[in-house]
Design a protein around this motif. Sequence first.
Motif, mmCIF file in Angstrom:
data_model
loop_
_atom_site.group_PDB
_atom_site.id
_atom_site.type_symbol
_atom_site.label_atom_id
_atom_site.label_comp_id
_atom_site.label_asym_id
_atom_site.label_seq_id
_atom_site.Cartn_x
_atom_site.Cartn_y
_atom_site.Cartn_z
ATOM 1 N N LYS A 147 0.868 -1.282 0.100
ATOM 2 C CA LYS A 147 0.103 0.093 0.056
ATOM 3 C C LYS A 147 0.693 1.072 0.142
ATOM 4 C CE LYS A 147 -4.042 -1.831 2.282
ATOM 5 N NZ LYS A 147 -5.094 -1.978 3.547
ATOM 6 N N ALA A 148 2.069 1.251 0.594
ATOM 7 C CA ALA A 148 3.023 2.307 0.475
ATOM 8 C C ALA A 148 3.810 2.578 -0.817
ATOM 9 C CB ALA A 148 3.934 2.267 1.660
ATOM 10 N N GLY A 149 3.501 1.741 -1.756
ATOM 11 C CA GLY A 149 4.094 1.600 -3.127
ATOM 12 C C GLY A 149 5.125 1.200 -3.178
ATOM 13 N N LYS A 150 5.663 0.267 -1.930
ATOM 14 C CA LYS A 150 7.307 -0.195 -2.122
ATOM 15 C C LYS A 150 7.068 -1.689 -2.849
ATOM 16 C CE LYS A 150 8.056 2.200 2.272
ATOM 17 N NZ LYS A 150 8.668 2.108 3.547
ATOM 18 N N SER A 151 8.156 -1.980 -3.192
ATOM 19 C CA SER A 151 8.552 -3.186 -4.100
ATOM 20 C C SER A 151 8.607 -4.426 -2.538
ATOM 21 C CB SER A 151 9.992 -3.247 -4.918
ATOM 22 O OG SER A 151 9.901 -4.627 -5.357
ATOM 23 N N ARG A 152 7.950 -5.365 -3.253
ATOM 24 C CA ARG A 152 7.835 -6.675 -2.266
ATOM 25 C C ARG A 152 9.508 -6.977 -2.252
ATOM 26 N NH1 ARG A 152 4.554 -11.273 -2.100
ATOM 27 N NH2 ARG A 152 5.077 -13.164 -1.457
ATOM 28 N N GLU A 153 10.250 -6.939 -2.972
ATOM 29 C CA GLU A 153 11.660 -7.388 -2.815
ATOM 30 C C GLU A 153 12.440 -6.454 -2.169
ATOM 31 O OE1 GLU A 153 9.958 -7.516 -5.733
ATOM 32 O OE2 GLU A 153 9.746 -9.755 -5.475
ATOM 33 N N ASP A 154 11.845 -5.389 -1.618
ATOM 34 C CA ASP A 154 12.565 -4.434 -0.538
ATOM 35 C C ASP A 154 12.533 -4.945 0.866
ATOM 36 O OD1 ASP A 154 13.961 -2.884 -2.605
ATOM 37 O OD2 ASP A 154 12.171 -1.505 -2.694
ATOM 38 N N LEU A 155 11.499 -5.490 1.123
ATOM 39 C CA LEU A 155 11.261 -6.340 2.637
ATOM 40 C C LEU A 155 12.411 -6.711 2.926
ATOM 41 C CD1 LEU A 155 7.486 -7.649 2.248
ATOM 42 C CD2 LEU A 155 8.296 -5.762 3.738
ATOM 43 N N GLN A 156 12.904 -6.766 4.191
ATOM 44 C CA GLN A 156 14.111 -7.211 4.613
ATOM 45 C C GLN A 156 13.756 -8.086 5.842
ATOM 46 O OE1 GLN A 156 17.351 -4.558 5.045
ATOM 47 N NE2 GLN A 156 16.621 -3.107 3.763
ATOM 48 N N LEU A 157 14.721 -8.944 6.131
ATOM 49 C CA LEU A 157 14.399 -9.980 7.559
ATOM 50 C C LEU A 157 14.052 -9.063 8.775
ATOM 51 C CD1 LEU A 157 14.254 -12.774 7.949
ATOM 52 C CD2 LEU A 157 16.698 -12.718 8.753
ATOM 53 N N LYS A 158 14.685 -8.087 8.833
ATOM 54 C CA LYS A 158 14.567 -7.148 10.156
ATOM 55 C C LYS A 158 13.413 -6.672 10.231
ATOM 56 C CE LYS A 158 16.490 -2.859 8.020
ATOM 57 N NZ LYS A 158 17.778 -1.894 8.118
ATOM 58 N N ASP A 159 12.463 -6.567 9.094
ATOM 59 C CA ASP A 159 11.163 -5.989 9.045
ATOM 60 C C ASP A 159 10.047 -7.043 9.955
ATOM 61 O OD1 ASP A 159 11.749 -3.706 7.556
ATOM 62 O OD2 ASP A 159 11.626 -4.662 5.627
ATOM 63 N N PHE A 160 10.581 -8.265 10.045
ATOM 64 C CA PHE A 160 9.616 -9.293 10.568
ATOM 65 C C PHE A 160 10.217 -9.756 11.810
ATOM 66 C CE2 PHE A 160 8.936 -9.006 5.747
ATOM 67 C CZ PHE A 160 7.496 -8.895 5.920
ATOM 68 N N GLU A 161 11.600 -10.126 12.001
ATOM 69 C CA GLU A 161 12.066 -10.890 13.202
ATOM 70 C C GLU A 161 11.596 -10.406 14.395
ATOM 71 O OE1 GLU A 161 15.682 -13.667 12.594
ATOM 72 O OE2 GLU A 161 16.361 -11.497 12.390
ATOM 73 N N ASN A 162 11.580 -9.117 14.648
ATOM 74 C CA ASN A 162 11.054 -8.672 15.910
ATOM 75 C C ASN A 162 9.550 -9.014 16.054
ATOM 76 O OD1 ASN A 162 12.876 -7.990 18.101
ATOM 77 N ND2 ASN A 162 12.264 -5.653 17.584
ATOM 78 N N VAL A 163 8.938 -8.813 15.160
ATOM 79 C CA VAL A 163 7.406 -8.674 15.154
ATOM 80 C C VAL A 163 7.033 -10.199 15.331
ATOM 81 C CG1 VAL A 163 5.284 -8.579 13.881
ATOM 82 C CG2 VAL A 163 7.195 -6.681 13.604
ATOM 83 N N LEU A 164 7.728 -11.112 14.677
ATOM 84 C CA LEU A 164 7.601 -12.598 14.935
ATOM 85 C C LEU A 164 7.923 -13.093 16.368
ATOM 86 C CD1 LEU A 164 8.387 -14.058 11.308
ATOM 87 C CD2 LEU A 164 6.188 -14.144 12.437
#
Length: 339
Positions: free
Chosen positions: A232-249
């Motif tokens: 929704k922010a118009g960013k590419s899926r491939e720009d997602l990084q592991l650090k965007d999820f590890e803490n959340v998970l």
Amino acid sequence: MAALCGVRVGQLLGLLALLFGPVKALEPISVGIAIAAASALTGYLSSPDFYCGRLVECCRDGQPLNATALEADLRDKLFGQHLAHKTISRALTGFMGNPSPKKPLVLSLHGWTGTGKNFVSKIIAENVHKLGMKSKFVHLFVTTAHFPHDNQIRLYKDQLHSWIKGNVTNCPRSLFIFDEMDKMHPELLDAIKPFLDYYESLDGVSYRKAVFLFLSNAGGDLITRQTLDFWKAGKSREDLQLKDFENVLSIGMFNNINSGFWHSSLIDKNLIDFFVPFLPLELKHVKMCVLAEMKERGFVPDEDVAVRVANEMTYYPKDLNLFSDKGCKTVPVKLDFYL
């Protein structure tokens, strides 16, 4: 091995005698050739490659991973999961190349059904042990099948201790896969903790070279929300990084009573090396799954068939139809209709 593979030169010469006549009748040069051939054959039959490849399956202890083969498998067979690809490739290659790791490798794979968790487990198994999931050094535990009754937790804990200890004793590079972690009793998970810690050995057995994979649907909602916000922010899926999820998970699993990791010491003591997110798959990824399935079955990949199968899937959110709600899980069945 010598008892199984060692062959006396005299015995081989006897065999040669049956084929070419008595050895005493051979010319000296023929005898020399026969002895050389017998010696070469003896060496081949006694070699580890022949023994382990043709007679029995041997533990892979001490052998580095073929990083090129693993990378090729992940690239050609896993779609839409750049984070899982990168994390697993680097973690497994580095771990298998380390002759004396400080602890077992522990990977926790999270995501909705059909995103590739079981598929990646199969790829890992095939790259760690030649026979893959059929290897006697690869052990799959499915919570609902192997640990179905909460009133038998004590029995399950004793069995797990025995299974893990016995198998690691046989092969330090044993691979343990625990599926449906979100359904596992927390006490049972904590019973595994000693084998995942930094101990040099427990009761004379070192578990530092083993690999543990935890598979769970828990966290799928967190991963989808994060991926959708990125889109929704118009960013590419491939720009997602592991650090965007590890803490959340890790925090989400620790505080979720239905995650299997609720208040688990595995998280509290940082014994899980990587929380690996499996992103929800889009229509283009489902098409890639269809084409790969056709190729595996021996058919020429057909783009038109791939489009039709992918379009038969249902997608969410309803207003966007962005992510496949079953990932690629039903692709083989859907494909049967066209083939």
